[in-house]
Design an enzyme around this catalytic site. Structure first.
Site, short mmCIF file in Angstrom:
data_model
loop_
_atom_site.label_atom_id
_atom_site.label_comp_id
_atom_site.label_asym_id
_atom_site.label_seq_id
_atom_site.Cartn_x
_atom_site.Cartn_y
_atom_site.Cartn_z
N LYS A 99 6.44 5.09 -9.22
CA LYS A 99 6.57 6.31 -8.42
C LYS A 99 7.60 7.29 -8.99
O LYS A 99 7.47 8.49 -8.84
CB LYS A 99 6.93 5.96 -6.98
CG LYS A 99 5.75 5.41 -6.19
CD LYS A 99 6.01 5.42 -4.71
CE LYS A 99 4.75 5.05 -3.94
NZ LYS A 99 4.39 3.61 -4.10
N GLU A 121 7.37 12.83 3.06
CA GLU A 121 7.06 11.85 4.09
C GLU A 121 6.86 10.52 3.39
O GLU A 121 6.58 10.47 2.20
CB GLU A 121 5.77 12.21 4.86
CG GLU A 121 4.49 11.85 4.15
CD GLU A 121 3.91 13.01 3.36
OE1 GLU A 121 4.22 14.17 3.70
OE2 GLU A 121 3.15 12.76 2.41
N SER A 387 1.97 -2.05 -11.44
CA SER A 387 2.59 -0.86 -10.87
C SER A 387 4.01 -1.07 -10.36
O SER A 387 4.81 -0.15 -10.33
CB SER A 387 1.71 -0.29 -9.75
OG SER A 387 1.48 -1.29 -8.77
C1 LIG Z 1 3.11 3.13 -3.83
C2 LIG Z 1 2.66 2.03 -4.70
C3 LIG Z 1 1.30 1.86 -5.07
C4 LIG Z 1 0.21 2.73 -4.52
O1 LIG Z 1 0.30 4.09 -4.83
P1 LIG Z 1 -0.68 4.79 -5.86
O2 LIG Z 1 -0.42 6.24 -5.65
O3 LIG Z 1 -2.07 4.39 -5.52
O4 LIG Z 1 -0.30 4.32 -7.20
C5 LIG Z 1 0.97 0.84 -5.92
N1 LIG Z 1 1.90 -0.02 -6.39
C6 LIG Z 1 3.20 0.10 -6.07
C7 LIG Z 1 4.17 -0.89 -6.62
C8 LIG Z 1 3.62 1.12 -5.21
O5 LIG Z 1 4.92 1.22 -4.89
#
Ligand SMILES: *Cc1c(COP(=O)(O)O)cnc(C)c1O
Length: 404
Positions: A99, A121, A387
């Protein structure tokens, strides 16, 4: 930055001047936000292509975020699945997830636009933390709207935001969750249009946000191409997998492969307790055309257009829509959409921990769980966007291990 390359992307995968990818996207906003959105729309491309912006953006990605993140060939996981499985380690970014790539980009943009106050938000709190982080970095005022119910469920993230100096405003209206927080943030923006920048956390919202966020996250696929080439002699994998909440890590992981049709793009949604269980967040399976958060996309809604509360064990995937680019990729078939349940994600996280010594986020566990659904050949190169890291999810993992 990635502007030059983006200009080469096929028209099909770029928004038109009104922000539409096919029939999805656009900017469905209250009249009073028109000037703000117009300003952003007319300036974002020039600003992010400018030398000063690029210099600061890439230097912060390197020295503050810790990029490039590694592309790691997971040996034991590869042996298990009978293909070469690479992990793109977004979990190693500062703050523990992808993020921050986006919030760094937008905070610099806000600076170029002369905005002094940042609003956002948050549902699970992860975007709120990433926003509070960059506001601290830049010394800007940060106001985060969060449903009262979410604040109770995500107390550690509320504490993080406060520690970072943000003001967290509880939202008491409606279901006291994300969509109510979004409404409050938009109300704030209308009231403070001049000095305030609205920082959105995924490839959602009115145009130009989806395109802007996709560009900031596209650093992920830019690095994957280079790193895979260094490691294997080819920049094109056979598969790229990513989980989809709003879709920003997936958009970033897919971006520079969109025109390379031989690369199979796999988006993995959260099935929750199961697609037909009534507790799911798999938008492409359950959604219909609608308008959510200022753009037309697929939305989980009742016949009369009430948004349905989604469910996923992973707070980051617990969202009743997907970004318009993804709705378009789904409709055109350019990306394939799979799904994994809560249980499958937990199992895949525990498997990765025990096979590779890496504890991933429950969100990322969905992408990992989809590996078992592919018919892999031994020559296949598979890249999974990891992610985020799993520290925040230890309570869930601990529960599961008690049960097994
Ligand atoms: C917020 C988040 C997501 C989902 O958000 P996307 O916008 O779909 O990428 C996925 N993995 C993690 C670790 C997150 O913090």
């Amino acid at each position: 930055m990635n502007g030059e390359k983006a200009a080469n992307l096929l028209k099909e995968f770029q928004p038109d001047e009104n922000g539409f990818y096919g029939r999805y996207g656009g900017a469905f906003i209250p009249e009073m936000l028109y000037a703000n959105i117009e300003q952003l729309k007319s300036r974002y491309l020039d600003i992010i292509a400018g030398a000063a912006f690029k210099k600061e953006y890439f230097s912060l990605l390197k020295d503050y975020v810790g990029r490039p993140t590694p592309l790691y060939l997971a040996q034991r996981l590869s042996a298990h699945f009978g293909a070469s499985v690479f992990l793109k380690r977004e979990d190693l970014c500062h703050t523990g997830a992808h993020k921050i790539n986006n919030t760094i980009g937008q905070i610099l943009l806000a600076g170029h636009l002369g905005k002094k106050r940042i609003i956002a938000e948050t549902g699970a709190g992860q975007h709120g933390v990433a926003t509070a982080t960059v506001c601290a970095l830049k010394g800007l005022q940060c106001v985060v709207y969060m449903g009262e119910k979410d604040m109770a469920r995500q107390a550690p993230n509320v504490a993080r935001m406060k520690m970072l100096g943000a003001e967290v405003i509880p939202v008491m209206s409606g279901s006291k969750t994300l969509k109510d927080a979004t409404n409050e943030a938009i109300r704030d923006w209308i009231g403070n249009a001049k000095d305030t920048y609205y920082l959105i956390g995924s490839v959602v919202g009115p145009h130009p946000y989806p395109d802007m966020v996709a560009r900031f996250q596209s650093i992920i696929s830019d690095e994957i191409r280079k790193q895979l080439h260094e490691q294997t002699g080819t920049s094109l994998p056979d598969y790229v997998l990513a989980c989809v909440g709003g879709g920003s890590n997936a958009a970033g992981a897919f971006y520079h492969f969109l025109d390379d049709r031989q690369v199979q793009l796999i988006a993995v949604e959260a099935a929750g307790h199961g697609i037909t269980s009534g507790k799911s967040a798999a938008t492409t399976q359950l959604g219909t055309d609608g308008i959510l958060h200022g753009s037309r996309s697929l939305v989980m809604q009742t016949e009369d257009g009430q948004v349905v509360e989604p469910h996923s064990i992973s707070a980051g995937l617990d969202y009743p829509g997907i970004g318009p680019l993804h709705a378009h990729l789904f409709e055109t078939g350019r990306a394939k959409f799979l799904h994994a349940t809560d249980t499958e994600s937990v199992a895949a996280c525990i498997q990765l921990a025990r096979m590779e010594g890496i504890i991933p986020a429950l969100e990322s566990g969905h992408a990992l769980a989809a590996l078992a659904q592919l018919q892999l050949k031994s020559t296949d190169k598979v890249v999974i966007c990891l992610s985020g890291r799993g520290d925040k999810d230890m309570e869930n993992f601990a529960l599961e291990m008690l049960n097994t």
